[in-house]
Design a protein around this motif. Structure first.
Motif, PDB file in Angstrom:
ATOM      1  N   ASP A   1     -21.825  13.033  23.635  1.00 55.87           N
ATOM      2  CA  ASP A   1     -21.220  12.658  22.351  1.00 55.87           C
ATOM      3  C   ASP A   1     -22.175  11.822  21.508  1.00 55.87           C
ATOM      4  OD1 ASP A   1     -18.881  13.996  22.934  1.00 55.87           O
ATOM      5  OD2 ASP A   1     -17.877  12.225  23.762  1.00 55.87           O
ATOM      6  N   ILE A   2     -22.866  10.880  22.130  1.00 58.25           N
ATOM      7  CA  ILE A   2     -23.790  10.026  21.386  1.00 58.25           C
ATOM      8  C   ILE A   2     -24.877  10.873  20.728  1.00 58.25           C
ATOM      9  CG2 ILE A   2     -25.635   8.313  21.701  1.00 58.25           C
ATOM     10  CD1 ILE A   2     -23.765   6.925  23.739  1.00 58.25           C
TER      11      ILE A   2
ATOM     12  N   LYS B   1     -24.527  14.048  19.917  1.00 57.30           N
ATOM     13  CA  LYS B   1     -23.840  14.822  18.887  1.00 57.30           C
ATOM     14  C   LYS B   1     -23.622  13.979  17.623  1.00 57.30           C
ATOM     15  CE  LYS B   1     -19.433  15.507  19.340  1.00 57.30           C
ATOM     16  NZ  LYS B   1     -18.142  15.976  19.875  1.00 57.30           N
ATOM     17  N   PHE B   2     -23.405  12.680  17.826  1.00 57.16           N
ATOM     18  CA  PHE B   2     -23.185  11.785  16.682  1.00 57.16           C
ATOM     19  C   PHE B   2     -24.470  11.506  15.907  1.00 57.16           C
ATOM     20  CE2 PHE B   2     -19.560   9.746  19.347  1.00 57.16           C
ATOM     21  CZ  PHE B   2     -18.725  10.804  19.047  1.00 57.16           C
TER      22      PHE B   2
ATOM     23  N   ASP C   1     -18.813   6.921  17.149  1.00 56.04           N
ATOM     24  CA  ASP C   1     -19.427   7.809  16.158  1.00 56.04           C
ATOM     25  C   ASP C   1     -19.828   7.008  14.921  1.00 56.04           C
ATOM     26  OD1 ASP C   1     -20.189   9.842  14.459  1.00 56.04           O
ATOM     27  OD2 ASP C   1     -18.328  10.974  14.624  1.00 56.04           O
ATOM     28  N   ASN C   2     -18.923   6.181  14.447  1.00 59.20           N
ATOM     29  CA  ASN C   2     -19.174   5.383  13.249  1.00 59.20           C
ATOM     30  C   ASN C   2     -20.346   4.429  13.455  1.00 59.20           C
ATOM     31  OD1 ASN C   2     -18.644   4.358  10.635  1.00 59.20           O
ATOM     32  ND2 ASN C   2     -17.393   2.715  11.478  1.00 59.20           N
TER      33      ASN C   2
ATOM     34  N   ASN D   1     -23.828   6.051  13.532  1.00 58.84           N
ATOM     35  CA  ASN D   1     -24.284   6.418  12.196  1.00 58.84           C
ATOM     36  C   ASN D   1     -24.559   5.214  11.310  1.00 58.84           C
ATOM     37  OD1 ASN D   1     -24.283   9.514  11.599  1.00 58.84           O
ATOM     38  ND2 ASN D   1     -22.640   9.147  13.069  1.00 58.84           N
TER      39      ASN D   1
END
Length: 237
Positions: A31-32, A34-35, A226-227, A230
């Motif tokens: 996930d990291i 993908k983010f 995710d936030n 980014n």
């Protein structure tokens, strides 16, 4: 831009607290990436209190960005790195039982040892970085070890910045200028956070990569993983 590698030790700590597989370390690593993160960092220690050696083996097939394994180059660690062949190995002079990293290498005192270890990793196509304090003598010593990069130990900067003392960046700027002159790549890590990362990045010439774990995972508890990933990427542009 400066690359962001996310240290997932704290995810392993949370998993190990209950003895199962929640949270799933491998899925978090997926996930990291993908983010938008540029890499995954792990720091296995001899007691495997967070990252286990098997985690490093399992992550090899999951990490498709840069894979960075940190640690003290004792025999078991060297064997693990040579088995996993990550993108980068970061050598850290951790004492056994240390809660976290607390100092960089004395690259003068341990030069012969570092030369030998680094040569072995480079023979196997693994980029090397060594953890150092922002001391010019240590930067010069690092060059003599044959390392590809240094990782500046940023705890002192982060502490001074939290006190409002922006002059705490000055030793790091001098260290970075010298590293650039010596053609050493520059990484950085330890206590970097959303509060201080932009200031650090803007003042360190040639900063290639930061490795951030504790602060990023802690911030994600409030803001979401995710936030937060980014938010870091925006500050590192």
């Amino acid at each position: 831009m400066t690359k962001l590698s996310v240290n997932i030790n704290k995810i392993a700590t949370l998993r190990n607290a209950r003895g199962g597989n929640v949270p799933d370390l491998l899925q978090v690593a997926r996930d990291i990436q993908k983010f938008g993160a540029h890499g995954i960092t792990i720091h296995p220690r001899p007691d495997e209190r967070h990252i286990r050696y098997q985690d490093a083996r399992d992550l090899k097939s999951v990490v498709y960005t840069e894979f960075n394994i940190e640690g003290n180059p004792q025999h078991n660690f060297i064997d693990l790195v040579l088995e996993c062949k990550p993108t980068q190995v970061t050598l850290v002079p951790d004492a056994i039982g240390a809660i976290t990293s607390s100092a960089g290498w004395d690259t003068v005192k341990f030069q012969d040892y570092l030369v030998e270890v680094i040569a072995e990793f480079k023979r196997n196509g693994i980029r090397t970085s060594i953890f150092v304090d922002p001391v010019l003598e240590m930067i010069e010593g690092a060059k003599k070890t044959g390392t590809d990069r240094i990782e500046l130990y940023t705890e002192a900067f982060a502490h001074q910045y939290s006190l409002g003392n922006k002059a705490g960046i000055e030793p790091y700027v001098k260290a970075a200028v010298l590293a650039n002159e010596l053609e050493l790549g520059i990484n950085a890590g330890h206590d970097l956070s959303l509060d201080n990362i932009r200031f650090f990045k803007e003042n360190i010439p040639g900063l290639l990569e930061v490795s951030i774990g504790h602060a990023l995972i802690s911030e994600a508890l409030y803001l979401g993983l995710d936030n937060v990933v980014n938010m870091y990427l925006q500050k590192l542009k």
